[in-house]
Structures are given as structure tokens and as C-alpha cells.
Design an enzyme around this catalytic site. Structure first.
Site, mmCIF file in Angstrom:
data_model
loop_
_atom_site.group_PDB
_atom_site.id
_atom_site.type_symbol
_atom_site.label_atom_id
_atom_site.label_comp_id
_atom_site.label_asym_id
_atom_site.label_seq_id
_atom_site.Cartn_x
_atom_site.Cartn_y
_atom_site.Cartn_z
ATOM 1 C CD GLU A 190 2.620 4.651 -4.512
ATOM 2 O OE1 GLU A 190 1.769 3.962 -5.090
ATOM 3 O OE2 GLU A 190 2.975 5.792 -4.905
ATOM 4 C CD GLU A 205 -0.988 -3.894 9.760
ATOM 5 O OE1 GLU A 205 -2.208 -3.749 9.958
ATOM 6 O OE2 GLU A 205 -0.436 -5.001 9.699
ATOM 7 C CG LEU A 249 -1.827 1.219 1.414
ATOM 8 C CD1 LEU A 249 -2.784 1.393 0.240
ATOM 9 C CD2 LEU A 249 -2.608 1.114 2.725
ATOM 10 C CB THR A 257 1.969 6.977 12.498
ATOM 11 O OG1 THR A 257 0.957 7.952 12.177
ATOM 12 C CG2 THR A 257 2.951 6.867 11.337
ATOM 13 N N GLY A 265 19.357 -2.549 34.059
ATOM 14 C CA GLY A 265 20.527 -1.693 34.168
ATOM 15 C C GLY A 265 21.486 -1.876 32.999
ATOM 16 N N GLY A 266 22.790 -1.908 33.307
ATOM 17 C CA GLY A 266 23.791 -2.059 32.249
ATOM 18 C C GLY A 266 23.610 -3.346 31.466
ATOM 19 C CD1 TRP A 312 7.589 2.837 3.856
ATOM 20 C CD2 TRP A 312 9.561 2.104 4.595
ATOM 21 N NE1 TRP A 312 8.447 3.913 3.911
ATOM 22 C CE2 TRP A 312 9.658 3.488 4.368
ATOM 23 C CE3 TRP A 312 10.694 1.425 5.071
ATOM 24 C CZ2 TRP A 312 10.828 4.211 4.592
ATOM 25 C CZ3 TRP A 312 11.854 2.141 5.286
ATOM 26 C CH2 TRP A 312 11.917 3.509 5.056
#
Length: 385
Positions: free
Chosen positions: A130, A369, A128, A371, A345-346, A160
Site C-alpha cells: 500500500e 517482492e 499486498l 527490497t 560504450g556510446g 504497485w
């Protein structure tokens, strides 16, 4: 059925979840990190899903499918996404690509394509968007001009496209009446991957869902027979948008699955990780984070399941609920995966743990689909009617 039954999954749905979760733990999760690291298609997941009929569960028994309802399809996608978002796009995009055929195609077209997907012999993608027509879909420039013999010649591109190159078939929207009224001059077609004049652009290099190839579709004098028209001429955009009303629910399910996987990882980690002489999970600040994550996850899941029921029935308010499930579910997924990284964490910032991948994968659910800004427009328009 009592009112309370509406909030309890059937025994079949519970058994389905258990079966998919077990399959994913055994056949999908062990390959998820490698699929992401190498940006490769999850072949192991595809083979496992096909072997168990979870690759396209939505296709009806009349077309060699298992005829899963919309909720069951969402449960499959959710459970696969819980361990590998890229793999969850196999059932999700098979539904997206075939939904226009299911909604609008004639019986001959349905029998030509749906059994192939149901049997796992081919995948189906959807074209769909472009380069200059993303949210503004009616501004598309790809054209399909009818020839004297009733065939159509396509020229243009689509952007996409999920699973492009892996799919054998593509539902493509193109302008069939360049001088016609905008939005009512578009038709839908099935394009074959081996059609002359049809080529694929190079794979996109993406933040997440790296195991699901995303490419352009390029059409240069690509002539296809007229019997590949899906629905009536000029109704392509109407069919495309009706498709999205149904499939946005599955993106909500994918988002819920990603979030659930991240929360499970975070829970396991904070119970094991010790700081200041006690488990990280014993700190009240951490418990508050976990409570918010769990609360929002369950709210998103219930919203998706309600939308799935409305999709199955074809309710008039599906556009609102489909957009809401996708919008809220994806916003929650982004929040929960980000918090999961924080809780680790890390360690959460390294690829030794899957939460950083889940955080990257979650982002696309807010974008494709439609935004989440578009979803809010859809919801508001439904409310104002």
C-alpha cells in the site's frame, strides 16, 4: 541420484530451455523494443506463451496445468527475461497471484480459479503493498469488514500492482479485524476485476518493465462473497509471506535472465567492435570484465536453482535461500547490465541496442517482492534462529 547429478539439469529441463529460447527468439524478442518504447502490454508474447503452455507452467495437472516443477518454472521465466523482462512477468505474476490459492485455499476455490489461469483464459495478480505499507506490510490500512450475510466489504487501496488491468483476478490482503493483533488480523481474498466498487488507478510511468502495467487497486464499498476467502480468516499475512518465500526465487530467475541477455549482447559486440587495430575483446581489461560478469552470473544462476529445488520440496530453510537468490541475483543483474552498457560504450547508451533497456529493467528486481535490504533482514533472522 549421485551427488554430481545435483549440479546437472535433467534432459527434460535442458529440452525445456531450448524450446523456450527458440520461442522467445521467434515470438518475443522481435517485439521487445517496441513494447518498451510504447509502454504497451506484450500481447505477442502473451499469445505465444499461452499457445505453448509457458504462461503459467507452475499450475498442477489436476487443475488443467502442465505441472512444471519450480526449477522448470524458473527456467521459463529466465529464458523469457533474457529477451524481454516485461514479458517474463506473465508467468512470474501468474505464479505470484495464484500461489496463495495453491498454498492455502480450499479445494472449491482452487477449482474455481486455477484452471482458468492454466488454460490461458485469465491472468492473476497479487495485492499486498500500500501507499503507506510497503516493507512494513502489517501496517496495511485496506479493510475487509464482514457483513451479516457472510460477505465482506473492502475499502482502501493497494499500490504497485503488477499487470493490473490485464489480470482478471487479484489476491488481495486486507484487515478483517481492525482491533485485533497487528499482523494476525489480516485475511486474503480473491477480487474479480469486474467487482462493483473496484477501480484501477492510472498506469504508473516507470523506469523499466514498461510493458508490464503497474497500477493502484482502489476499493470503495466493494462487497465480495465470503466464499472468496483464501485460507483461514486472520492468516492472510502468514499466507502472503509464505507466498513470497516461493516467488522470490522466480524474481531471482528473472534477474538471472536479464543479466544473461545483457552478457550475450556484450559478448557479441566486443568480438565485432574493433579499436586500435584489434577486436575490443582482445584487450585484457575487457576480458577481466567479461570474466567477472560470467562468474557472477553463474553463481547467481546456481543459487536460484538451489532455491528452486528447496521451493519444490518446501524445505524449512527456503526463506533464507529464496531471499538470497532474489537478493544476490538482482544485485548481479544490476552490475552485469551496467557493465554491458559500459562495454558497448556510446552505443550501449542508445536504444539501438537492448542493453540500456536491460539495465533499466534490472533495477526493479532489487526492489519488488521485498527490497534487497529486506532480503538481508530475512536472511539474517533465519541465520540467528
Amino acid at each position: 541420484m549421485s551427488g554430481f547429478d545435483l549440479f546437472r539439469l535433467s534432459e527434460d529441463h535442458v529440452a525445456l530451455r531450448e524450446a523456450v529460447r527458440e520461442l522467445c527468439a521467434d515470438k518475443v524478442a522481435p517485439h521487445a523494443a517496441d513494447v518498451d518504447a510504447r509502454s504497451r502490454f506484450p500481447t505477442e508474447a502473451y499469445d505465444a506463451l499461452r499457445a505453448t503452455d509457458f504462461h503459467a507452467p507452475h499450475i498442477a495437472e489436476d487443475y488443467d496445468g502442465v505441472g512444471a516443477d519450480a526449477l522448470a518454472t524458473c527456467i521459463v521465466i529466465e529464458e523469457v527475461a533474457r529477451v524481454c523482462a516485461s514479458s517474463s512477468l506473465i508467468p512470474a505474476v501468474n505464479k505470484l497471484g495464484t500461489q496463495p490459492v495453491i498454498l492455502a485455499a480450499g479445494e472449491e476455490v482452487k477449482r474455481r480459479y486455477l484452471p482458468l489461469v492454466a488454460r490461458g483464459e485469465a491472468m492473476f495478480s497479487y495485492g499486498l503493498s500500500e501507499a503507506a505499507a510497503g516493507s512494513d506490510t502489517s501496517a496495511m490500512a485496506c479493510k475487509a469488514i464482514e457483513n451479516a450475510d457472510g460477505s465482506f466489504t473492502l475499502n482502501g487501496q493497494k499500490s504497485w500492482i503488477t499487470n493490473a488491468g490485464e489480470s482478471a483476478y487479484y489476491t488481495v490482503m486486507a484487515v478483517t479485524d481492525p482491533e485485533g493483533e497487528r499482523g494476525r488480523n489480516i485475511s486474503a481474498f480473491v477480487v474479480h476485476g469486474d467487482d462493483e466498487g473496484f477501480e484501477l488507478g492510472p498506469p504508473e510511468r516507470k523506469l523499466g518493465i514498461k510493458g508490464s502495467p503497474t497500477r493502484e487497486l482502489l476499493f470503495t464499498d466493494c462487497t465480495i462473497p465470503g466464499d472468496r476467502l483464501v485460507g483461514r480468516r486472520g492468516e492472510g499475512l502468514k499466507i502472503a509471506l509464505a507466498t513470497l518465500d516461493h516467488t522470490r526465487v522466480t524474481i531471482g530467475a528473472q534477474a538471472v535472465g536479464i543479466a544473461a541477455g545483457a552478457l550475450a549482447q556484450a559478448l557479441a559486440y566486443v568480438k565485432e567492435r574493433r579499436q586500435f587495430g584489434k577486436a575490443v575483446a582482445d584487450f585484457q581489461g575487457v576480458q577481466f570484465m567479461l570474466a567477472d560478469m560470467g562468474m557472477k552470473l553463474e553463481a547467481a544462476r546456481q543459487m536460484v536453482y538451489v532455491a528452486a529445488a528447496k521451493s519444490e520440496r518446501g524445505d524449512d530453510d527456503l526463506p533464507f535461500f529464496g531471499a538470497a537468490a532474489k537478493c544476490y541475483g538482482s544485485d548481479v543483474a544490476m552490475e552485469i547490465t551496467t557493465d554491458a552498457v559500459q562495454l558497448l560504450g556510446g552505443a550501449g547508451y542508445t536504444s539501438d541496442f537492448p542493453v540500456e533497456r536491460m539495465m533499466r529493467d534490472a533495477k526493479i528486481t532489487q526492489i519488488y517482492e521485498g527490497t534487497n535490504q529486506i532480503q538481508r533482514m530475512v536472511m539474517a533472522r533465519q541465520m540467528l534462529r
